[in-house]
Design an enzyme around this catalytic site. Structure first.
Site, PDB file in Angstrom:
ATOM      1  N   CYS A 117       0.817  -1.222   0.000  1.00  0.00           N
ATOM      2  CA  CYS A 117       0.000   0.000   0.000  1.00  0.00           C
ATOM      3  C   CYS A 117       0.849   1.270   0.000  1.00  0.00           C
ATOM      4  CB  CYS A 117      -0.940   0.001   1.197  1.00  0.00           C
ATOM      5  SG  CYS A 117      -1.857  -1.527   1.366  1.00  0.00           S
ATOM      6  N   HIS A 257      -3.518   6.766   2.934  1.00  0.00           N
ATOM      7  CA  HIS A 257      -3.912   5.470   2.389  1.00  0.00           C
ATOM      8  C   HIS A 257      -5.294   5.129   2.934  1.00  0.00           C
ATOM      9  CE1 HIS A 257      -4.173   1.433   1.210  1.00  0.00           C
ATOM     10  NE2 HIS A 257      -3.893   0.902   2.388  1.00  0.00           N
ATOM     11  N   ASN A 287     -10.328  -0.593   0.220  1.00  0.00           N
ATOM     12  CA  ASN A 287      -8.872  -0.517   0.260  1.00  0.00           C
ATOM     13  C   ASN A 287      -8.325  -1.090  -1.057  1.00  0.00           C
ATOM     14  OD1 ASN A 287      -6.148  -0.908   0.676  1.00  0.00           O
ATOM     15  ND2 ASN A 287      -6.375  -1.806   2.721  1.00  0.00           N
TER      16      ASN A 287
HETATM   17  O1  UT7 Z   1      -3.911  -1.676   3.581  1.00  0.00           O
HETATM   18  C1  UT7 Z   1      -3.259  -2.602   4.362  1.00  0.00           C
HETATM   19  C2  UT7 Z   1      -3.426  -2.322   5.770  1.00  0.00           C
HETATM   20  N1  UT7 Z   1      -4.599  -2.943   6.304  1.00  0.00           N
HETATM   21  C3  UT7 Z   1      -5.227  -2.321   7.291  1.00  0.00           C
HETATM   22  O2  UT7 Z   1      -4.885  -1.218   7.628  1.00  0.00           O
HETATM   23  C4  UT7 Z   1      -6.328  -3.021   8.036  1.00  0.00           C
HETATM   24  C5  UT7 Z   1      -6.160  -2.735   9.504  1.00  0.00           C
HETATM   25  N2  UT7 Z   1      -7.175  -3.379  10.316  1.00  0.00           N
HETATM   26  C6  UT7 Z   1      -8.467  -3.001  10.305  1.00  0.00           C
HETATM   27  O3  UT7 Z   1      -8.860  -2.127   9.563  1.00  0.00           O
HETATM   28  C7  UT7 Z   1      -9.390  -3.644  11.306  1.00  0.00           C
HETATM   29  O4  UT7 Z   1      -8.643  -4.366  12.244  1.00  0.00           O
HETATM   30  C8  UT7 Z   1     -10.459  -4.578  10.651  1.00  0.00           C
HETATM   31  C9  UT7 Z   1     -11.449  -3.752   9.836  1.00  0.00           C
HETATM   32  C10 UT7 Z   1      -9.776  -5.589   9.766  1.00  0.00           C
HETATM   33  C11 UT7 Z   1     -11.221  -5.305  11.742  1.00  0.00           C
HETATM   34  O5  UT7 Z   1     -11.861  -4.356  12.594  1.00  0.00           O
HETATM   35  P1  UT7 Z   1     -11.726  -4.485  14.179  1.00  0.00           P
HETATM   36  O6  UT7 Z   1     -12.570  -3.447  14.743  1.00  0.00           O
HETATM   37  O7  UT7 Z   1     -10.263  -4.473  14.486  1.00  0.00           O
HETATM   38  O8  UT7 Z   1     -12.383  -5.885  14.446  1.00  0.00           O
HETATM   39  P2  UT7 Z   1     -11.732  -7.131  15.159  1.00  0.00           P
HETATM   40  O9  UT7 Z   1     -10.760  -7.800  14.266  1.00  0.00           O
HETATM   41  O10 UT7 Z   1     -11.266  -6.690  16.510  1.00  0.00           O
HETATM   42  O11 UT7 Z   1     -12.990  -8.047  15.346  1.00  0.00           O
HETATM   43  C12 UT7 Z   1     -14.082  -7.696  16.176  1.00  0.00           C
HETATM   44  C13 UT7 Z   1     -15.191  -8.693  15.948  1.00  0.00           C
HETATM   45  C14 UT7 Z   1     -14.719 -10.143  15.948  1.00  0.00           C
HETATM   46  O12 UT7 Z   1     -15.712 -10.920  16.557  1.00  0.00           O
HETATM   47  P3  UT7 Z   1     -15.499 -11.475  18.058  1.00  0.00           P
HETATM   48  O13 UT7 Z   1     -14.251 -12.304  17.990  1.00  0.00           O
HETATM   49  O14 UT7 Z   1     -15.359 -10.250  18.896  1.00  0.00           O
HETATM   50  O15 UT7 Z   1     -16.747 -12.260  18.307  1.00  0.00           O
HETATM   51  C15 UT7 Z   1     -14.648 -10.469  14.484  1.00  0.00           C
HETATM   52  O16 UT7 Z   1     -14.832 -11.843  14.227  1.00  0.00           O
HETATM   53  O17 UT7 Z   1     -15.760  -8.450  14.673  1.00  0.00           O
HETATM   54  C16 UT7 Z   1     -15.813  -9.691  13.953  1.00  0.00           C
HETATM   55  N3  UT7 Z   1     -15.719  -9.407  12.533  1.00  0.00           N
HETATM   56  C17 UT7 Z   1     -16.778  -9.176  11.768  1.00  0.00           C
HETATM   57  N4  UT7 Z   1     -18.095  -9.129  12.033  1.00  0.00           N
HETATM   58  C18 UT7 Z   1     -18.927  -8.865  11.019  1.00  0.00           C
HETATM   59  C19 UT7 Z   1     -14.594  -9.345  11.782  1.00  0.00           C
HETATM   60  N5  UT7 Z   1     -14.928  -9.062  10.506  1.00  0.00           N
HETATM   61  C20 UT7 Z   1     -16.269  -8.976  10.478  1.00  0.00           C
HETATM   62  C21 UT7 Z   1     -17.205  -8.699   9.456  1.00  0.00           C
HETATM   63  N6  UT7 Z   1     -18.504  -8.652   9.779  1.00  0.00           N
HETATM   64  N7  UT7 Z   1     -16.824  -8.472   8.179  1.00  0.00           N
END
Ligand code: UT7
Length: 334
Positions: A117, A257, A287
Site C-alpha cells: 500500500c 492510504h 482498500n
Molecule cells: O492496507 C493494508 C493495511 N490494512 C489495514 O490497515 C487493516 C487494519 N485493520 C483493520 O482495519 C481492522 O482491524 C479490521 C477492519 C480488519 C477489523 O476491525 P476491528 O474493529 O479491528 O475488528 P476485530 O478484528 O477486533 O474483530 C471484532 C469482531 C470479531 O468478533 P469477536 O471475535 O469479537 O466475536 C470479528 O470476528 O468483529 C468480527 N468481525 C466481523 N463481524 C462482522 C470481523 N470481521 C467482520 C465482518 N462482519 N466483516
C-alpha cells in the site's frame, strides 16, 4: 536524502475503476457480515471488482492513458514507467513491461515496484530522483491492483475490505520550489507475517494443500496492522513535514492510504488536521492498496480541488511492513 537539483512534480493524473460494484449488501449474502458492521468498523460502502480475465496491467493502462492525456504527454515521450502493485499479471515478466508495450512507450524503461500500500509513494520518490538528476524528464508512476483475485471470499475478516482499481501520475521537471519537497520511506520486515499472500512466490509451491488452506489468498492480522497503522501514519508524515520545513497546519490537502476510516480519523486527531482537508474515497472503493492514494489524488485533481501552490501531503502504510509519505507543492496550473 539526495540533494534535489531539478524539482519534480505532477504534470497530470488519471484513475480507472472497473464497472462492477460489490456492495456491502452483496457481501451479506456471501459471508456472516452486515452493512452496519462494515460501515461502522471500516467506512466502506462498496468496492469495484475487475472481471476474472482482466489483469492488473489493463487497469493500469486505462489509468495511464488518462494521466498522459491530462499531462499532455505522448507515450513516446516517457523515459520510465514504474508500476507499484502487489497483484502483477504474473511473477515474471513485470506488469510494467506489459503496460509499456500496450502504451507504445517505445523509449521507456519499465519495472514493477513492490511496497504494497506504500507503493505509489515509494515509486513517486524514485521518479523524483531520476528527474532531480536530469537523467529522465518524463516518468509515469502507477498504483494498480486486482486484489479481488487474491481475496478469500469465505473470510469475513478480509473479504469486506479490498477492491480493484488504478491511479496514475506523470512526473516531470516543474518550476523551482514546487513539486515534491520531501519524503520519508521506511520498512520493518519483522512484521512480514502480519499481512500478505503467503503462497504467491518462491517460498511455497502451489499444492492442493496450499489451495485448501487458502494460503494463496490474502491473510491479515487486522488488529495488529491497525495498531501499526495508527502509530506509523502520523509519524511518517511528521518526518516528511519536518524535512520540508513545514508543520501539519501548513497542509492544504491530506491524502492518506484508504484502509479504514478509523485509522484516518485517528491520524486526523493526532495531527490536528481538520476533516475538510482530508481526501477520502474509501466509502466508494474500499482498500485498493497501491492504487488507493493515486486514485484519490487523481479524483481530487480532476475535480479541480487543488490550486497551484497548495501543499498536498500523501501518507501510506502496508504489508512488508512498509510506510511512506511525501509533501508536494502543487505545481500544475488550475
Ligand atoms: O492496507 C493494508 C493495511 N490494512 C489495514 O490497515 C487493516 C487494519 N485493520 C483493520 O482495519 C481492522 O482491524 C479490521 C477492519 C480488519 C477489523 O476491525 P476491528 O474493529 O479491528 O475488528 P476485530 O478484528 O477486533 O474483530 C471484532 C469482531 C470479531 O468478533 P469477536 O471475535 O469479537 O466475536 C470479528 O470476528 O468483529 C468480527 N468481525 C466481523 N463481524 C462482522 C470481523 N470481521 C467482520 C465482518 N462482519 N466483516
Amino acid at each position: 536524502m539526495l540533494p534535489m537539483k531539478i524539482d519534480a512534480g505532477v504534470l497530470g493524473t488519471g484513475f480507472y475503476v472497473p464497472d462492477r460494484v460489490l456492495t456491502n449488501h452483496d457481501l451479506e449474502k456471501m459471508v456472516d457480515t452486515s452493512d452496519a458492521w462494515i460501515v461502522e468498523r471500516t467506512g466502506i460502502h462498496e468496492r469495484r471488482l475487475a472481471p476474472d480475465k482482466t489483469p492488473v496491467s489493463e487497469l493500469a493502462f486505462q489509468a495511464a492513458q488518462r494521466a498522459l492525456a491530462d499531462a499532455g504527454t505522448s507515450p513516446e515521450e516517457l523515459d520510465l514507467i514504474i508500476l507499484a502493485t502487489l497483484t502483477a499479471d504474473c511473477v515474471c515478466p513485470s506488469a510494467a513491461c506489459v503496460l509499456q508495450d500496450r502504451l507504445g512507450a517505445k523509449r521507456a524503461a519499465a519495472f514493477d515496484l513492490s511496497a504494497a500500500c506504500s507503493g505509489f509513494v515509494y515509486a513517486s520518490s524514485v521518479a523524483a530522483q531520476f528527474i532531480a538528476t536530469g537523467t529522465y524528464r518524463r516518468v509515469l508512476v502507477i498504483g494498480a491492483e486486482t486484489l479481488s483475485k487474491y481475496v478469500n471470499w469465505e473470510d469475513r475478516n478480509t473479504c469486506v475490505l479490498f477492491g480493484d482499481g488504478a491511479g496514475a501520475a506523470v512526473y516531470g521537471p516543474v518550476e523551482e520550489g514546487y513539486g515534491i519537497r520531501a519524503f520519508d520511506l521506511g520498512s520493518d520486515g519483522s512484521g512480514a507475517d502480519l499481512l500478505g499472500i503467503p503462497a504467491s512466490g518462491s517460498r511455497h509451491m502451489i499444492t492442493e494443500e496450499i489451495i485448501r488452506k487458502r494460503l494463496n489468498r490474502i491473510h491479515m492480522s487486522g488488529r495488529e496492522v491497525f495498531r501499526f497503522a495508527v502509530r506509523v501514519m502520523p509519524a511518517t508524515l511528521l518526518r516528511s513535514l519536518e524535512r520540508a520545513g513545514l508543520g501539519p497546519a501548513d497542509i492544504d490537502w491530506f491524502i492518506p492510504h484508504q484502509a479504514n476510516i478509523r485509522i484516518i480519523q485517528a491520524a486526523a486527531k493526532r495531527l490536528a488536521i481538520p476533516p475538510e482537508k482530508f481526501i477520502i474515497n474509501i466509502g466508494k472503493y474500499g482498500n485498493v492498496s497501491a492504487a488507493s492514494i493515486p486514485m484519490a489524488l487523481a479524483e481530487a485533481a480532476g475535480d479541480g480541488r487543488f490550486r497551484k501552490g497548495d501543499i498536498v501531503a500523501l501518507a501510506g502504510f502496508g504489508a512488508g511492513l512498509t510506510w511512506a509519505s511525501c509533501i508536494m507543492k502543487w505545481a500544475k496550473e488550475d
